[in-house]
Each structure stands twice: as structure tokens, then as C-alpha cells.
Design a protein around this motif. Sequence first.
Motif, mmCIF file in Angstrom:
data_model
loop_
_atom_site.group_PDB
_atom_site.id
_atom_site.type_symbol
_atom_site.label_atom_id
_atom_site.label_comp_id
_atom_site.label_asym_id
_atom_site.label_seq_id
_atom_site.Cartn_x
_atom_site.Cartn_y
_atom_site.Cartn_z
ATOM 1 N N CYS A 43 2.167 34.268 -39.313
ATOM 2 C CA CYS A 43 1.448 33.019 -39.621
ATOM 3 C C CYS A 43 1.027 32.269 -38.352
ATOM 4 O O CYS A 43 -0.012 31.629 -38.307
ATOM 5 C CB CYS A 43 2.326 32.085 -40.454
ATOM 6 N N LEU A 60 -2.094 31.650 -51.448
ATOM 7 C CA LEU A 60 -2.346 30.297 -50.940
ATOM 8 C C LEU A 60 -2.494 29.320 -52.102
ATOM 9 O O LEU A 60 -1.915 28.223 -52.087
ATOM 10 C CB LEU A 60 -3.611 30.272 -50.069
ATOM 11 N N SER A 73 0.720 28.518 -53.725
ATOM 12 C CA SER A 73 1.594 27.685 -52.883
ATOM 13 C C SER A 73 0.967 26.327 -52.586
ATOM 14 O O SER A 73 1.499 25.564 -51.773
ATOM 15 C CB SER A 73 1.879 28.394 -51.552
ATOM 16 N N THR A 89 6.856 24.851 -47.611
ATOM 17 C CA THR A 89 5.579 25.431 -48.051
ATOM 18 C C THR A 89 5.426 26.861 -47.539
ATOM 19 O O THR A 89 4.963 27.752 -48.257
ATOM 20 C CB THR A 89 4.414 24.546 -47.538
ATOM 21 N N LEU A 138 4.989 30.241 -49.725
ATOM 22 C CA LEU A 138 3.944 31.243 -49.460
ATOM 23 C C LEU A 138 4.576 32.635 -49.349
ATOM 24 O O LEU A 138 4.056 33.617 -49.898
ATOM 25 C CB LEU A 138 3.213 30.890 -48.155
ATOM 26 N N SER A 188 5.425 33.890 -52.698
ATOM 27 C CA SER A 188 4.197 34.230 -53.439
ATOM 28 C C SER A 188 3.628 35.567 -52.967
ATOM 29 O O SER A 188 3.227 36.395 -53.776
ATOM 30 C CB SER A 188 3.124 33.162 -53.245
#
Length: 281
Positions: free
Chosen positions: A226, A252, A255, A270, A274, A277
Amino acid sequence: MLVQDPSISPRGTSTEFMAKKPKLGQNFLVHPGAAVRIAEALGDLSQQTVVEVGPGRGAITHHLAARARRLVAVELDPDLAAELRGAFADRPSVEIVQHDILTLELSSLLLVPGEKLMIIGNLPYYITSDILLRLFDQAAILSRVVLMVQREVADRVAANPGSRDYGLLSTTAQLYARVEKLFTLPPDAFTPPPDVYSTVFRMSMQPRFAELGVEADQFIPLLRQCFAQKRKTLANNLKAVGYDHETILKALADSNIDPQARAEALPLETLAHLHRSLQTQ
Ligand code: SAM
């Protein structure tokens, strides 16, 4: 789990400085009062085993020896280790270990099952990053850590989402610990003086993996991806490591992250969402 943060630079950055940096990062603390403040930042040591990284000439060591139930001081330089052994010969609670902190298994220092160690040190800045990574890796047996590092590194460790300094180092440290910056010292607090300011910070170890529903060995590599290119959007950083467009957009959205967001704007909660997810797409 090891992470590399190429943004952590050794003490000083110019080629000229690098050529004449002191051997083994030996900038000794000479500021009156600073050593005792650093030792006191660990709190009550009367029942604790404390490990000092790089005791050098003993500026902080003397204050720790007077406070700790047991002190293990790990110094790589054989001459300094020999001097310290002489200086603390009459203190059975102090052990001087001549060893590289990067290859020492901290668990080998535990005497009592379930015991946790406190770590302290005015770090040799040329290996700050490696030492931090080793400490995170051994976080399960640590309770509190007080370190002096180059000011910019402390700023990154303690940075909040949305700040310029927030990145892989901040998220990794804050996954393992509650971080507090304590105070900053100028170059002339040391001899020889480095060409940077130095900041003392404290980490109270409180790993957050279970609370965030992530595993260190999977989540930290995702964080590295990231933050790989800080100027790129999160979506583009994920694309660069092989996630397909559809999967990224779904994760995205799931999240609640703006498709144009950068990782540096996002709190750990967060980023953890992500990660979960992406695993379920
Ligand atoms: N604690 C002392 C003080 O505050 O004055 C010395 C701090 S000096 C910045 C860093 C110390 O770490 C030096 O004594 C150096 O020899 C030692 N050192 C460097 N590399 C090391 C390593 N890999 N393992 C253990 N000690 C190391």
C-alpha cells in the motif's frame, strides 16, 4: 515478520558525512540531565529486567543500574564492553554482554517463564531500522521500549494518518505499540555531535492484530504494498503488485475508501478492513 522501510536513513545523509561517520554509530550522550530522563521514561524498574542496546561509555547505564532489578547491557564494541565490565564489576545485577543486538535472541535473556523485558537505548543510528524490525519481531516478550533515534525517524514512528510522515514505519510500529514522542535533543548533546537532532520516544507494547482481525505475516506485506510508492494512489499501488482492477475497486468500495485515496490518508482500522476485503474477493 520483517518489514523494510527504505525511507529510514542512517544518521546524516550527505555522502561527505557518510564517509566520516563515527565507528559503529558512536555518538556518546554528554547532555547533563538527559540520561536520567531517558532512564526514567521506562517507569518503575524495581521488578524489571531491562535490556540496554549499545551502552557505550555507560551514560544511561549508570542510571539504569541504580534502578533495575536486573540490567543486561548489550554492546558490540569489545573495548567498550571490557570497560563497562570493569565499571560494573561490583554490581551483580548488571550483565555486560558483548554481542550484536541484531543477532541476539532476546528470549535467551528471560529467566522466569512469562516474564517480559523492557528495552532502552540511544541507538546506533546506522542500524535503527534493523533494530526496530527485530524488536517488532520479538514484541511478544517486550512490555515497554524507550529509544533515542534520529528525529525524523521518531516523527515517522509516531505519525498520524494524513500527515506527511505517516507510512509503513508508522503503521507497523502502531500495530505493535502505543507510541509517544517524549523529547528532542540538539546535536551538541553528544560527542562527537551528529549532524541531526535526536528524539526519545516510548512504545508501550500492545499488539493490535487480534482486535483488527489480521495476521502479522499477511497484513504487514500488504501495508508494504500500500505504501510502496507514496505519491501513487492506493489503487495504483495495489495494481502494481498484481491485483486486478475489478478486485481492487470492489475491496475499496467494501472498505468505504475513495478510489483516488492514498494509503497515507487511511487509519490502521481502514487498512485492516481493506486487507480482509481483498482476502474475500
Ligand atoms: N548509550 C551510549 C550513550 O548514550 O552515550 C552510547 C550510544 S551510541 C549512539 C551507540 C552505541 O551502540 C555505541 O556504543 C556502539 O558501539 C553500540 N553499537 C553499535 N552497533 C551495535 C550493535 N550492532 N549491537 C550492539 N551495540 C552496538
